[in-house]
Design a protein around this motif. Structure first.
Motif, mmCIF file in Angstrom:
data_model
loop_
_atom_site.group_PDB
_atom_site.id
_atom_site.type_symbol
_atom_site.label_atom_id
_atom_site.label_comp_id
_atom_site.label_asym_id
_atom_site.label_seq_id
_atom_site.Cartn_x
_atom_site.Cartn_y
_atom_site.Cartn_z
ATOM 1 N N GLN A 55 11.640 -5.380 -2.358
ATOM 2 C CA GLN A 55 11.107 -6.146 -3.490
ATOM 3 C C GLN A 55 9.606 -6.345 -3.331
ATOM 4 O OE1 GLN A 55 13.071 -9.914 -4.000
ATOM 5 N NE2 GLN A 55 15.095 -8.970 -4.093
ATOM 6 N N GLY A 56 9.200 -6.681 -2.112
ATOM 7 C CA GLY A 56 7.772 -6.889 -1.848
ATOM 8 C C GLY A 56 6.955 -5.627 -2.067
ATOM 9 N N ILE A 57 7.521 -4.499 -1.712
ATOM 10 C CA ILE A 57 6.822 -3.227 -1.926
ATOM 11 C C ILE A 57 6.746 -2.913 -3.417
ATOM 12 C CG2 ILE A 57 6.970 -0.727 -1.572
ATOM 13 C CD1 ILE A 57 8.213 -1.394 1.194
ATOM 14 N N ILE A 58 7.870 -3.085 -4.123
ATOM 15 C CA ILE A 58 7.922 -2.774 -5.555
ATOM 16 C C ILE A 58 6.982 -3.661 -6.348
ATOM 17 C CG2 ILE A 58 9.418 -2.864 -7.593
ATOM 18 C CD1 ILE A 58 11.719 -1.962 -5.674
ATOM 19 N N THR A 59 6.963 -4.957 -6.021
ATOM 20 C CA THR A 59 6.133 -5.893 -6.787
ATOM 21 C C THR A 59 4.685 -5.935 -6.314
ATOM 22 O OG1 THR A 59 6.691 -7.748 -5.336
ATOM 23 C CG2 THR A 59 8.100 -7.386 -7.268
ATOM 24 N N GLY A 60 4.415 -5.311 -5.184
ATOM 25 C CA GLY A 60 3.056 -5.311 -4.658
ATOM 26 C C GLY A 60 2.738 -6.548 -3.831
ATOM 27 N N ALA A 61 3.748 -7.339 -3.472
ATOM 28 C CA ALA A 61 3.518 -8.550 -2.687
ATOM 29 C C ALA A 61 3.116 -8.237 -1.250
ATOM 30 C CB ALA A 61 4.762 -9.429 -2.688
ATOM 31 N N PHE A 62 3.544 -7.094 -0.734
ATOM 32 C CA PHE A 62 3.137 -6.694 0.605
ATOM 33 C C PHE A 62 1.732 -6.121 0.543
ATOM 34 C CE2 PHE A 62 7.604 -6.555 2.115
ATOM 35 C CZ PHE A 62 7.418 -7.179 3.323
ATOM 36 N N ARG A 63 0.862 -6.684 1.305
ATOM 37 C CA ARG A 63 -0.513 -6.189 1.362
ATOM 38 C C ARG A 63 -0.622 -5.014 2.325
ATOM 39 N NH1 ARG A 63 -1.629 -8.271 -3.001
ATOM 40 N NH2 ARG A 63 -2.187 -10.440 -3.148
ATOM 41 N N ARG A 64 0.186 -5.071 3.383
ATOM 42 C CA ARG A 64 0.133 -4.024 4.403
ATOM 43 C C ARG A 64 1.480 -3.329 4.475
ATOM 44 N NH1 ARG A 64 -2.341 -6.094 9.839
ATOM 45 N NH2 ARG A 64 -1.462 -4.085 10.295
ATOM 46 N N LEU A 65 1.561 -2.135 3.952
ATOM 47 C CA LEU A 65 2.821 -1.407 3.936
ATOM 48 C C LEU A 65 3.300 -1.045 5.337
ATOM 49 C CD1 LEU A 65 2.474 0.883 0.814
ATOM 50 C CD2 LEU A 65 3.794 -1.202 1.067
ATOM 51 N N LYS A 66 2.369 -0.974 6.286
ATOM 52 C CA LYS A 66 2.761 -0.667 7.662
ATOM 53 C C LYS A 66 3.680 -1.754 8.205
ATOM 54 C CE LYS A 66 0.810 0.458 12.153
ATOM 55 N NZ LYS A 66 -0.399 0.590 12.950
ATOM 56 N N ASP A 67 3.396 -3.011 7.913
ATOM 57 C CA ASP A 67 4.245 -4.116 8.357
ATOM 58 C C ASP A 67 5.618 -4.052 7.695
ATOM 59 O OD1 ASP A 67 2.149 -5.032 9.879
ATOM 60 O OD2 ASP A 67 1.523 -6.541 8.412
ATOM 61 N N ALA A 68 5.648 -3.693 6.426
ATOM 62 C CA ALA A 68 6.922 -3.578 5.719
ATOM 63 C C ALA A 68 7.733 -2.424 6.265
ATOM 64 C CB ALA A 68 6.672 -3.387 4.230
ATOM 65 N N ALA A 69 7.083 -1.351 6.607
ATOM 66 C CA ALA A 69 7.780 -0.171 7.123
ATOM 67 C C ALA A 69 8.487 -0.480 8.435
ATOM 68 C CB ALA A 69 6.811 0.985 7.299
ATOM 69 N N ALA A 70 7.915 -1.346 9.233
ATOM 70 C CA ALA A 70 8.528 -1.700 10.520
ATOM 71 C C ALA A 70 9.922 -2.287 10.313
ATOM 72 C CB ALA A 70 7.642 -2.679 11.273
ATOM 73 N N VAL A 71 10.131 -3.012 9.227
ATOM 74 C CA VAL A 71 11.439 -3.589 8.913
ATOM 75 C C VAL A 71 12.458 -2.474 8.703
ATOM 76 C CG1 VAL A 71 12.724 -4.907 7.178
ATOM 77 C CG2 VAL A 71 10.479 -5.688 7.915
#
Length: 87
Positions: A55-71
């Motif tokens: 959701q954060g990636i889709i909505t743009g809430a994640f500023r750093r995609l690298k951190d999201a990718a770790a999940v």
């Protein structure tokens, strides 16, 4: 930037109701379902947590995609979350 197949992923990512059946069985013993959740111990390691990260990636809430990718890289692809998810 819109992801390919974003509509499909949006429907999936926003369907989670945080019931946490992706983390443990619904019986009295609450046996772990997700190996990543069992190892890490936090919701973002579970299937539902990954849906919220998406959701954060889709909505743009994640500023750093690298951190999201770790999940997502914690996932073992066992599909136990999908088997237990009522949605």
């Amino acid at each position: 930037m819109k992801l390919s197949n974003a509509d499909f992923y949006e429907d999936y990512a926003f369907s989670c109701n945080r019931c946490r059946s992706c983390t443990a069985t619904n019986d009295a013993e609450l046996l772990p379902v997700c190996p990543s959740f069992d190892l890490r111990g936090y919701f973002s390691a579970s299937g539902g947590g990954k849906a919220h990260a998406a959701q954060g990636i889709i909505t743009g809430a994640f500023r750093r995609l690298k951190d999201a990718a770790a999940v997502f890289y914690d996932c073992t692809l066992c599909l136990a979350c999908r088997e237990n998810c009522p949605v």
